[in-house]
Design an enzyme around this catalytic site. Structure first.
Site, PDB file in Angstrom:
ATOM      1  CB  SER A 458       7.594  -9.326  11.692  1.00  0.00           C
ATOM      2  OG  SER A 458       6.280  -9.002  11.319  1.00  0.00           O
ATOM      3  CG  ASP A 469      12.580 -10.643  -3.677  1.00  0.00           C
ATOM      4  OD1 ASP A 469      13.465 -11.277  -3.623  1.00  0.00           O
ATOM      5  OD2 ASP A 469      11.421 -10.574  -2.749  1.00  0.00           O
ATOM      6  CE  LYS A 483       5.090 -12.350  13.770  1.00  0.00           C
ATOM      7  NZ  LYS A 483       4.463 -11.390  12.658  1.00  0.00           N
TER       8      LYS A 483
END
Length: 692
Positions: A458, A469, A483
């Site tokens: 999460s 990224d 998740k």
């Protein structure tokens, strides 16, 4: 009409035997408002119909008897009448069917453990035969008869006995220990309450819709709030249930209990009193009930009747008074340390910040408390301290971090990038929102590694994915949990406008989150740039293990600029790590252990032949030496608190091989960046994507 009549008849047939637990008025109210909220706000709205009823039925049985130790096929045949009728029970707010199933379960649990105790009286177990105990019974069929289930229990009791025998216990000691263990199991099931039955059914209902939607009863709701704000008003002690007593497991440094000097690990709480009020006997009480009595308002007095841990049951008691204070659960907050990494003539100081959860004191923030607990504020402070200590790089350790506050995950990312989008959310209507960091500047712009494992989920995945990224750091370790959904917690008392309704809370999925590159972590998790030997299996313990998990998908990427491009040095880091790992004996052992764990995961049974089992156990002890504790055959509640604490301290001293490996990788990152005269952060992130 016939459908409802059959349901009523079955309910009466089951309840007539010994239905001790019954639904309460607040349960009917809670299921009514929960159903309305699920229908209006859930990301995956699901009609309450026969199809959902069948899913609830299966999940309810699995939650009660997933390993098929209690029910037999005849019980399941009897209960099958409810399979497509639980939707009617929910819509009609008639919880009798749910409670009838639960009551039958409690009776069966008591019967099975009574039988287990009878087996101990007969004794004479033989361990020279070629029997095997099937410990993984998730996919097993229901026992076709009582005799067949008794055979299963015979093997289970023999396995419990053999575990203790291999740990060096004498037969007489084993018989006493197991009899007490099974007796405690019977007592626990007898202490179950209507709220327990309701919560079990509600979670079967909510999780049949989607794995991360759940119901929190009033007490569970209070515990969740404490875990998020990392503080409570109490005495500052960790408690556990042992035999019939609530036992002090450890005393929290700086709390009222520690400052008083009157409590120590092993002490038993016999009774609790509020101020000058009468004592309430808590011997034989549930742990959560005792804890509720001990917690209370700040600056109020609680009195405890204590039986010293090193005294017999008839020893003199002592009574102590403590003033409740705000207790910070510091052991669950962010911590820092420094690892020195040497490579030839080079010595790199690598700062480590361990973050167990993304905590936030929501209530404190609402009240304007500037000192309210916040994961981001704590990490920012620790980064400042590490900067003053002249570290060369930082590892953020997110292993075992199951998530927490989405807001904290976004803010924490902002400590390492200037400004820019961090995560995208898509709601049930398909609308996409971009959430990001709009605060210029960073708290750390040097080399960074993020250490993750299969339990990182999460909010941990949001942070790790954003760092990856943006090219801001190196993600290290194992594939994360997977998740990719967003939950909110709704207070049901507030939903009905009644602060005294005592209905609990509903945690429901309202959106799916996406990385700024457009992908989601759902099912696939975050893949590390540099992978360590995997000790977990995502298909067994990750999101992919849930049969009704949302699918992986992709949306259009956000507009963001990478702040660095580490792609060209990752192959070099991988090569350097491989060379180091091949020559480091501890890391080589870790790889061997990971291979052994993969083999063990394929096993579904254990030998009950003592010679064979002892040989297997000794071989595993050698493989896992220094990495995992030797099996002593005991439950956590059966271990001596002082010994347990000593074992934990010894384990802390054992070298953390993965952390040391991550520190080496970040040290290599420092060296490569300096060799190429490159900063860890090369350019400012674009703010264009922050517009919704």
């Amino acid at each position: 009409m016939l459908k409802k009549l059959c349901c009523i008849v079955l309910c009466i047939a089951l309840s007539a035997q010994a239905a001790d637990l019954a639904p309460q008025p607040q349960h009917q109210r809670a299921i009514r408002v929960s159903t309305a909220l699920l229908g209006h706000y859930h990301y995956k709205p699901t009609p309450v119909d026969d199809q959902l009823s069948a899913a609830i039925f299966e999940r309810y049985l699995k939650s009660l008897d997933g390993d098929k130790y209690y029910f037999v096929q005849a019980d399941i045949d009897q209960l099958n009448g409810y399979r497509t009728r639980l939707d009617d029970a929910i819509n009609d707010e008639d919880l009798q069917p749910a409670f009838a199933i639960f009551n039958l379960y409690t009776r069966r649990v008591e019967e099975r453990f009574v039988y287990a105790r009878e087996l101990l009286k007969t004794g004479g177990f033989r361990f020279d035969q070629n029997e095997r105990f099937a410990f993984d019974r998730d996919k097993a069929s229901w026992a076709p008869s009582e005799d067949a289930l008794r055979q299963v229990w015979q093997l289970r009791v023999k396995n419990d006995w053999l575990r203790l025998k291999l740990a060096g216990k004498a037969d007489s000691e084993i018989a006493t220990m197991l009899d007490k263990r099974y007796e405690q199991s019977i007592r626990r099931v007898k202490r179950l309450k209507s709220d327990d039955a309701f919560q079990a059914f509600m979670n079967a209902y909510t999780m049949a819709i989607e794995p991360h939607t759940s119901y929190l009863g009033p007490r569970a709701s209070a515990d969740f709030d404490i875990s998020m704000r990392l503080s409570l008003f109490g005495i500052g002690a960790v408690l556990q249930e042992r035999d019939d007593y609530t036992v002090i497991r450890e005393v929290t440094p700086g709390g009222p209990a520690a400052l008083s000097g009157q409590l120590k690990a092993g002490d038993r709480i016999v009774a609790v009193a509020q101020g000058e009020g009468p004592f309430v006997d808590v011997v034989g009480s549930r742990l959560d009930e005792t804890v509720a009595l001990i917690r209370g308002p700040a600056d109020s007095v609680v009195r405890l009747d204590i039986l010293p841990g090193d005294a017999g049951p008839d020893a003199r008691h002592r009574q102590i008074s403590l003033v409740r204070k705000k207790v910070d659960l510091a052991q669950q907050a962010a911590k820092k340390s420094i690892l020195d990494v040497s490579d030839g003539n080079d010595l790199r100081r690598i700062g480590v910040i361990t973050l167990p959860t993304f905590y936030s004191d929501f209530e404190g923030e609402r009240q304007g408390d500037r000192n309210a607990r916040s994961a981001t504020r704590d990490v920012e402070r620790l980064l400042g301290e590490l900067g003053k200590e002249k570290v060369d790089g930082v590892v953020l350790d997110l292993r075992h971090n199951g998530g927490g506050s989405l807001k904290e995950a976004i803010a924490l990312t902002g400590l390492f990038i200037d400004t820019g989008p961090v995560v995208m959310e898509r709601n049930a209507q398909g609308r996409v929102f971009v959430d990001g960091d709009s605060n210029p500047g960073t708290a750390w712009d040097g080399p960074l590694g993020v250490l993750i494992d299969g339990e990182s989920a999460s909010a941990s995945e949001i942070f790790a994915a954003a760092i990856q990224d943006y090219g801001r750091g190196i993600v290290i370790g194992e594939q994360s949990y997977g998740k990719g959904t967003v939950q909110t917690v709704l207070n049901l008392d507030q939903a009905v406008g009644d602060d005294k309704a005592n209905l609990g809370e509903l945690r429901l999925t309202i959106a799916q989150f996406f990385r700024v590159n457009g992908g989601t972590t759902q099912l696939r998790g975050v893949q590390p740039d540099i992978a360590f030997p995997a000790t977990s299996d995502p298909t067994l313990t990750g999101e992919a293990s849930n049969d009704n998990a949302l699918p992986w998908t992709r949306i259009r990427a956000a507009a963001y600029d990478r702040v660095a491009d580490l792609g060209d040095i990752i192959p070099q880091l991988q090569a350097r790590h491989a060379a180091w790992a091949a020559n480091d004996p501890d890391f080589k052992k870790l790889a061997e252990v990971a291979t052994e764990l993969q083999r063990l995961r394929q096993l579904k049974s254990l030998s009950l032949n003592e010679t064979e089992r002892r040989r297997e156990t000794e071989a595993q002890e050698k493989r896992f030496a220094g990495i995992a504790r030797v099996d002593d055959g005991l439950l956590d509640s059966e271990r001596d608190p002082e010994r347990e604490k000593a074992d934990e301290k010894a384990a802390d001293k054992v070298k953390d091989i993965r952390l040391r490996g991550a520190a080496h990788i970040v040290a290599d990152e420092v060296n490569l960046l300096r060799e190429n005269a490159r900063p860890a952060v090369q350019q400012r992130a674009s703010q264009a994507a922050l517009s919704h």
